[in-house]
Design a protein around this motif. Structure first.
Motif, mmCIF file in Angstrom:
data_model
loop_
_atom_site.group_PDB
_atom_site.id
_atom_site.type_symbol
_atom_site.label_atom_id
_atom_site.label_comp_id
_atom_site.label_asym_id
_atom_site.label_seq_id
_atom_site.Cartn_x
_atom_site.Cartn_y
_atom_site.Cartn_z
ATOM 1 N N GLU A 1 0.824 -1.187 0.070
ATOM 2 C CA GLU A 1 -0.127 -0.012 0.123
ATOM 3 C C GLU A 1 0.965 1.165 0.014
ATOM 4 O OE1 GLU A 1 -2.743 2.360 -0.587
ATOM 5 O OE2 GLU A 1 -3.584 0.393 -0.045
ATOM 6 N N THR A 2 0.696 2.151 -1.082
ATOM 7 C CA THR A 2 1.627 3.217 -0.935
ATOM 8 C C THR A 2 0.635 4.619 -0.816
ATOM 9 O OG1 THR A 2 1.285 3.506 -3.421
ATOM 10 C CG2 THR A 2 3.293 2.253 -2.696
ATOM 11 N N GLU A 3 -0.688 4.318 -0.675
ATOM 12 C CA GLU A 3 -1.240 5.568 -0.508
ATOM 13 C C GLU A 3 -1.018 6.107 0.980
ATOM 14 O OE1 GLU A 3 -3.359 8.456 -0.736
ATOM 15 O OE2 GLU A 3 -3.841 7.174 -2.362
ATOM 16 N N THR A 4 -0.735 7.620 0.918
ATOM 17 C CA THR A 4 -0.541 8.253 2.178
ATOM 18 C C THR A 4 -1.371 9.295 2.392
ATOM 19 O OG1 THR A 4 1.281 9.687 0.853
ATOM 20 C CG2 THR A 4 1.872 7.475 2.077
ATOM 21 N N ARG A 5 -2.466 9.364 1.493
ATOM 22 C CA ARG A 5 -3.214 10.682 1.504
ATOM 23 C C ARG A 5 -3.835 10.940 2.941
ATOM 24 N NH1 ARG A 5 -7.336 10.390 -3.183
ATOM 25 N NH2 ARG A 5 -4.920 10.426 -4.060
ATOM 26 N N THR A 6 -4.252 10.048 3.662
ATOM 27 C CA THR A 6 -4.888 10.215 5.120
ATOM 28 C C THR A 6 -3.788 10.984 5.895
ATOM 29 O OG1 THR A 6 -6.058 8.504 5.168
ATOM 30 C CG2 THR A 6 -5.840 9.271 7.164
ATOM 31 N N SER A 7 -2.541 10.331 5.913
ATOM 32 C CA SER A 7 -1.453 10.861 6.879
ATOM 33 C C SER A 7 -1.004 12.450 6.215
ATOM 34 C CB SER A 7 -0.226 10.099 6.630
ATOM 35 O OG SER A 7 -0.314 8.813 7.161
ATOM 36 N N SER B 1 8.680 0.927 -1.946
ATOM 37 C CA SER B 1 7.480 1.567 -1.862
ATOM 38 C C SER B 1 7.851 2.506 -0.449
ATOM 39 C CB SER B 1 6.265 0.788 -1.529
ATOM 40 O OG SER B 1 6.369 -0.117 -0.291
ATOM 41 N N VAL B 2 8.749 2.075 0.394
ATOM 42 C CA VAL B 2 9.002 2.805 1.617
ATOM 43 C C VAL B 2 9.613 4.193 1.397
ATOM 44 C CG1 VAL B 2 11.258 1.795 2.163
ATOM 45 C CG2 VAL B 2 9.724 2.776 3.958
ATOM 46 N N ALA B 3 10.332 4.140 -0.129
ATOM 47 C CA ALA B 3 11.036 5.227 -0.351
ATOM 48 C C ALA B 3 10.105 6.547 -0.558
ATOM 49 C CB ALA B 3 12.047 4.891 -1.531
ATOM 50 N N THR B 4 8.971 6.482 -1.295
ATOM 51 C CA THR B 4 8.015 7.327 -1.530
ATOM 52 C C THR B 4 7.583 7.800 -0.523
ATOM 53 O OG1 THR B 4 6.568 5.695 -2.404
ATOM 54 C CG2 THR B 4 7.869 6.696 -3.698
ATOM 55 N N LEU C 1 -0.489 5.630 11.079
ATOM 56 C CA LEU C 1 -1.592 5.259 10.488
ATOM 57 C C LEU C 1 -1.395 4.274 9.203
ATOM 58 C CD1 LEU C 1 -3.736 8.540 10.838
ATOM 59 C CD2 LEU C 1 -3.711 6.753 12.644
ATOM 60 N N HIS C 2 -0.197 4.366 8.694
ATOM 61 C CA HIS C 2 -0.120 3.726 7.574
ATOM 62 C C HIS C 2 -0.069 2.143 7.755
ATOM 63 C CE1 HIS C 2 1.982 2.269 3.806
ATOM 64 N NE2 HIS C 2 1.726 3.719 3.249
ATOM 65 N N THR C 3 -0.493 1.240 6.548
ATOM 66 C CA THR C 3 -0.586 -0.098 7.175
ATOM 67 C C THR C 3 0.702 -0.798 7.003
ATOM 68 O OG1 THR C 3 -0.683 -0.396 4.801
ATOM 69 C CG2 THR C 3 -2.755 -0.227 5.953
ATOM 70 N N ASN C 4 1.913 -0.412 6.684
ATOM 71 C CA ASN C 4 3.042 -0.949 6.330
ATOM 72 C C ASN C 4 3.772 -0.927 7.797
ATOM 73 O OD1 ASN C 4 5.879 -1.672 6.094
ATOM 74 N ND2 ASN C 4 5.705 -1.069 3.854
ATOM 75 N N PRO C 5 4.205 -1.845 8.708
ATOM 76 C CA PRO C 5 4.673 -1.751 9.912
ATOM 77 C C PRO C 5 6.070 -0.927 9.630
ATOM 78 C CG PRO C 5 3.957 -4.155 9.339
ATOM 79 C CD PRO C 5 3.776 -3.300 8.129
ATOM 80 N N VAL C 6 6.903 -0.967 8.764
ATOM 81 C CA VAL C 6 7.967 -0.289 8.633
ATOM 82 C C VAL C 6 8.062 1.267 8.645
ATOM 83 C CG1 VAL C 6 10.364 -0.018 7.170
ATOM 84 C CG2 VAL C 6 9.506 -2.278 7.610
#
Length: 706
Positions: free
Chosen positions: A177-183, A234-237, A654-659
């Motif tokens: 998941e790369t969507e970060t709009r909420t954050s 994905s964590v880079a973006t 709030l992101h789904t990715n634990p990293v």
């Protein structure tokens, strides 16, 4: 201010400020064209990501390179359609027909070259027959398989879903998941509230947000386009989004605060803009430079993923400095007095001695020993948990419940055991080419692998077309993130097989080697980054004690961040509040990346505080008074900037990715501690205690004492 705001840097920034004042519309239009061009390119070509990890120089990477050299198409992406039926068996005739129809439709999807339905003979149907997976092979590399292609493949498998079979994407089809709009929206909302309190008007508060958004669009666009030519996790973006919002707003905030102060002092508008860019712009450029230098230290690790994260974050910082020192001044030149329009209330800009930070500065400098001891105790307590930090690798099973990756992971683990999610690819180089399936070396290799402790299943060996390589897929009994799985890799390699040289590759093996390399290189990174940063501060402030002390102080905020990560993710203190359901290991590369990033960001606040202190020292030669004035004068702006950055970083929990959650929490804690306990208490307290010794520097180097 003097210090970092003198010399060649100031002269260069003065020219930049004059250009923005003389040709504001050209500067604004230039930024708009750049942003629109990058946005159009991203819209047309997309932003591919690739979660693959490579590690040049490792045995695991050697094994992968051998496979790609000897097996045609080995580097192409392979996905899975994971299947589960509530009752019955997948190999019942009716279910087989539905699965065959789904496979036929998936084969029609562009770029799909082969679909292998689940089969008990291939070992891709579980013992109870309820769970299985179809293998989908593509003619594309992993980075070319995007969300659109994944969605089309899953949609094409609708005949299976219509028959009551649960279908979940796996492998290359299970994209992060790369969507970060909420954050992003949450961070911008908090930033707007803080800026309104600081400036009192919508126009002034909106300018830092505007420059940050421009930074974000340009930075993410360039990083996304780079994904077409190099592996881009994905964590880079996501990390670039965090940094772009944080420093993009902060740098503009520092300049806008200086500009308003000059206007309040009676400086004419255009002259105030030039002076702002020349002075605070120089400090911003220096601060951004320290962040980039710290991130550049990641190259020491020799780990491509860290190098990528370093240059992508550094690119965002460069854009943040550029937009703050060019776009913001141009906007100020166009707005003129209207920068203070749309006021909601009058911001409090009274005497700094009467401010809250003025009172805090007075208490700290009157009782420096008391505050230094108290701050040190608190910082050591915050950092203490780091002694129990558990490094490792996260896997899809660590994702929040309900995500597609977690669901697929759990279904496969239920049917085939947890090791199916982290297979080990054993690569064997025979001394002479394999002549056929009856070659005794194949049986010897299979027997060796089956006898290895911790191995649950060994699949049929596959011989490369030239006979010079053999690959075997080994399923361990434990999950990818379990240290026992790495022990399986080591056991396989420690026992020789006659007539063959063995290598173990795959993501599990490579990530294990990655953890070892990072552990070896971490001390070098710390030493070099601390040394280079101290030298930069020495050049800027010409004070040896201040340079060394500032570099060491930054380690304390990083220690607090490590302590928070350990307490939450390793020990599980409040981990449920992050959206996870239990403790997980801290990703092996994360401490190194956090160190470089936080060391640079912490230096930002150090530069702004020390610049103000040194300015007063050069005017008064009274150390305690200078420390008091410096803290009182910068406390509000540093606190406002830090609050914005903390809220931006914390929103990414709030992101789904634990990293990403780890990055967000660690950076938020470090900045909060740095801006309050360290810059607000410990730094001024130790400077008050050291007295004139703060400003000592070898006279032979600088020609005279500052």
């Amino acid at each position: 201010m003097k210090a970092v705001e003198t010399g060649a840097t100031r002269r260069a920034m003065t020219c930049v400020g004059r250009l923005a004042v003389r040709r504001p519309w050209q500067v604004i239009i230039g930024w708009l064209l750049l942003t629109a061009t990058i946005g159009a390119l991203v819209a047309g070509f997309g932003r591919p990501v690739e979660e693959d990890v490579s590690l040049p120089g490792s045995d695991a990477q050697l094994g992968r390179d051998l496979v790609e050299a000897h097996v045609p198409g080995a580097s192409n992406a392979t996905g899975q359609i994971i299947l589960k039926i509530p009752q019955g068996r997948l190999d019942d005739p009716a279910n087989q027909a539905a699965i065959a129809a789904a496979a036929a439709q998936v084969r029609q999807v562009e770029h799909v070259v082969e679909v292998v339905p689940p089969s008990a003979q291939l070992g891709t149907i579980s013992a109870d027959g309820r769970i299985g997976y179809a293998t989908v092979n593509f003619d594309l590399g992993p980075r070319e398989v995007g969300h659109d292609l994944s969605d089309r493949v899953v949609a094409a498998a609708s005949p299976a879903a219509e028959a009551g079979i649960q279908t979940v994407p796996g492998g290359a089809l299970s994209l992060p998941e790369t969507e970060t709009r909420t954050s992003e929206l949450l961070g911008l909302a908090v930033a707007l509230a803080v800026l309104l309190v600081a400036f009192g008007g919508l126009v002034a508060a909106g300018l830092p947000l505007l420059t940050a958004v421009v930074t974000l669009v340009c930075g993410l666009g360039l990083i996304g386009l780079a994904g077409h030519v190099t592996g881009m996790p994905s964590v880079a973006t996501t990390l670039a989004t965090m940094i772009g919002l944080g420093v993009g707003i902060d740098y503009a905030l520092f300049l806008l605060t200086r500009y308003r102060a000059l206007l309040a002092a009676g400086t004419p508008g255009k002259q105030a803009i030039v002076e702002t860019v020349a002075s605070s712009g120089s400090a911003v450029a220096f601060a951004g430079g320290t962040v980039i230098v710290a991130l550049g230290g990641l190259a020491i690790a020799g780990v491509p993923i860290l190098t990528t994260l370093g240059w992508t974050a550094g690119l965002t910082v460069v854009l943040a400095v550029a937009s703050a020192t060019t776009l913001l001044p141009a906007l100020l030149a166009v707005l003129g007095p209207r920068v203070n329009s749309l006021r909601l209330f009058r911001a409090r800009d009274g005497e700094i001695d009467d401010s809250r930070w003025g009172r805090i500065a007075d208490r700290v400098t009157r009782h420096p020993l008391r505050y230094a001891i108290a701050a040190s105790i608190v910082l050591l307590a915050l950092a203490a948990p780091v002694l129990g930090m558990k490094l490792g690798q996260t896997d899809a099973g660590d994702q929040p419940k309900g995500t597609a990756a977690r669901t697929g992971y759990e279904i496969l683990a239920e049917g085939f055991g947890p090791g199916i999610n982290g297979p080990i690819s054993v690569v064997a180089e025979p001394d002479s080419p394999i002549t056929g399936p009856a070659d005794p070396r194949l049986a010897s290799l299979t027997q060796h692998l089956k006898a290895t402790p911790g191995v649950a299943r060994v699949e049929q060996p596959r011989v490369a077309p030239d006979g010079a390589l053999v690959t075997v897929r080994v399923i361990p009994a434990t999950a990818p993130s379990d240290p026992a799985t790495i022990a399986v890799v080591e056991s396989i390699l420690d026992t020789p097989v006659e007539g063959m040289r063995l290598h173990a590759t795959g993501q599990t093996a490579i990530r294990g080697a990655l953890a070892d390399r990072i552990a070896d290189r971490m001390p070098w990174l710390i030493g070099i980054v601390v040394l280079v940063s101290a030298l930069l501060l020495l050049i800027a402030f010409r004070a040896s004690v201040i340079a060394v002390k500032a570099a060491l102080m930054n380690l304390l905020s990083i220690g607090a961040a490590y302590g928070a990560l350990t307490a939450v993710f390793t020990w599980g203190w409040g981990v449920e509040l992050t959206g996870l359901d239990g403790p997980i290991p801290v990703e092996a590369y994360l401490p190194m990346m956090l160190f470089a990033l936080l060391f640079g960001l912490s230096m930002d606040y150090e530069v702004f505080l020390l610049t103000a202190v040194q300015e007063s020292w050069q005017a008064t030669r009274d150390n305690r008074l200078s420390v008091r004035r410096g803290l009182a004068g910068t406390g509000k702006v540093i606190t406002s900037a830090a609050l914005i950055m903390v809220c931006v970083f914390a929103s990414f929990v709030l992101h789904t990715n634990p990293v990403v959650k780890m990055f967000g929490l660690g950076m938020a804690v470090a900045i909060a501690v740095d801006a309050t306990i360290i810059r607000g208490l410990l730094v001024p307290a130790t400077m008050a205690l050291l007295g004139k010794a703060n400003w000592w520097s070898p006279a032979w180097r600088w020609g005279r004492q500052p």
